[in-house]
Enzyme design. Sequence first.
Site, short mmCIF file in Angstrom:
data_model
loop_
_atom_site.label_atom_id
_atom_site.label_comp_id
_atom_site.label_asym_id
_atom_site.label_seq_id
_atom_site.Cartn_x
_atom_site.Cartn_y
_atom_site.Cartn_z
N CYS B 85 0.20 2.21 -3.97
CA CYS B 85 -0.27 2.03 -2.58
C CYS B 85 -0.30 0.55 -2.19
CB CYS B 85 -1.62 2.70 -2.40
SG CYS B 85 -2.08 2.93 -0.68
N HIS B 178 -1.57 7.65 -5.19
CA HIS B 178 -2.52 7.23 -6.23
C HIS B 178 -2.59 8.21 -7.40
CE1 HIS B 178 -4.21 4.03 -3.77
NE2 HIS B 178 -4.18 4.87 -2.74
N GLU B 180 -3.72 7.61 -10.15
CA GLU B 180 -4.99 7.32 -10.84
C GLU B 180 -6.16 8.13 -10.29
OE1 GLU B 180 -3.42 5.34 -8.75
OE2 GLU B 180 -4.81 4.26 -7.45
#
Lengths: 294, 202
Positions: B85, B178, B180
């Site tokens: 991002c 994302h 994560e």
Amino acid sequence: MADKGSFEVKVGLAEMLKGGVIMDVMNANQAKIAEDSGAVAVMALERIPALIREEGGIARASDPQIIKDIQATVSIPVMAKVRIGHFAEAQILEALEVDFIDESEVLTPADEHNHIWKHDFKVPFVCGCRNLGEALRRIGEGAAMIRTKGEAGSGNIVEAVRHMRQVQSEMKKLTVMDQDELMAAAKDMGAPFTLVQQVAKLGKLPVPNFAAGGIATPADASLMMQLGAKTVFVGSGIFMSEDPAPRAKAIVDAVTYYKDPAKLVEVSTGLQSAMKGLDMAEIPEGERLQERGW
Amino acid sequence: MVRKGRCPVMIGVLALQGDYEKHIQILDMLKISSIEIRYPKELEKVDGLVIPGGESTTMTDLMGRAGFYEPLRLLAGNKPILGTCAGLIMMAKSVCDSRVKPLGILDVEVDRNAYGRQVHSFTDQLPVSLNGKTDFISATFIRAPKITKVESSVKILSEYDSQPVVVRQGRHLGLAFHPELDGVTLFHEFIFKKQFEKTHAA
């Protein structure tokens, strides 16, 4: 099918704001100063807390035109405040596509009994708390971010510290409790049981916890970060000071380098006077903003 | 703070602002050692770097003030970098917004917040082709950027709505979303483990 407005997507934005500074602004010009100084988001409101305190009267959500001007000026997320329980103001802010709504004790409450049912909204909410029970009640209603309340507009860090310490110590206690003690703990703090179980297991809130209410210097920001805040909201501390832009930059640096005293010396050197601030004894109990909401 | 893992590599996570802790959790899951990076000199210790999600204007400011631009460009010359991002935005060659100064590590042009404000953020399933096979992953896009131009030096590994969202250029990876946030370890594993194993074997 794309899933919009899920709880995870709401918390996702809160995660991205970590390690940044969210600054209160009253107009597009201040928003520009905030963005240029490295703010991670701005909070649009009609009057910053110190002015609300000075001028009195009913404090409401911002004029939509001011929010539109701010949105047109900056590229970072734009947050805005609504009165506690005022879901119509929240619906208007959602239609304006603000990025986060703060259901805030800084504005005059609209409902003294109920907070907004935040799960109904696609836009994420942040809410204030003074203790763990209050934090978990707000998360139960759908808040995707929590901030400790402190005492907005005071320029005094003492309440922010009190609330952060309180939340942290209550969480620590839960982590060492036996399963059979958790229901009583939930009852005592008036918090949803499943969230109490979750905190007992994780040792932290299920959503990011930021600090607010009284941060006026880089050292204040560092203190709150070291006490466990993941980011700070700075309300009156910037635009009530003598040097908004350099102070804003210094607080941004202080949040990134909060563990490094040498860097804090560097960023704190040469700033003009911070906002004057108020001793808690100067604020009568009935006028303390943190007492609003439950 | 250094986190020790079983893998012999040490990965830095740029910790100026953003969701760097989420990336450290992914590296922990893969047993890869990691270290938070706040000063350019700390880059000397790392075998690779993650630039996390966050706000690219804030990162531009902090990277400029701390003098990160040249050290990061040098690092990109021989160490892999993964950006998600805002991290992708910082790695791009050009960004449609003069408030952001990108590093120019990936030959792509990026448009910030191109899906709109937060109410348009979303999670969806995404096919990703890595190591000659295709996996479906959950991908969360938060006020995400779009990759608007890709030069021939760049390989597209995944598209969403006919738009590239995972790109690879040599040892580097750029993602518009994302992984994560969804506990997806695929990309970190590919860039920091599989590529290293290949280099060491050769």
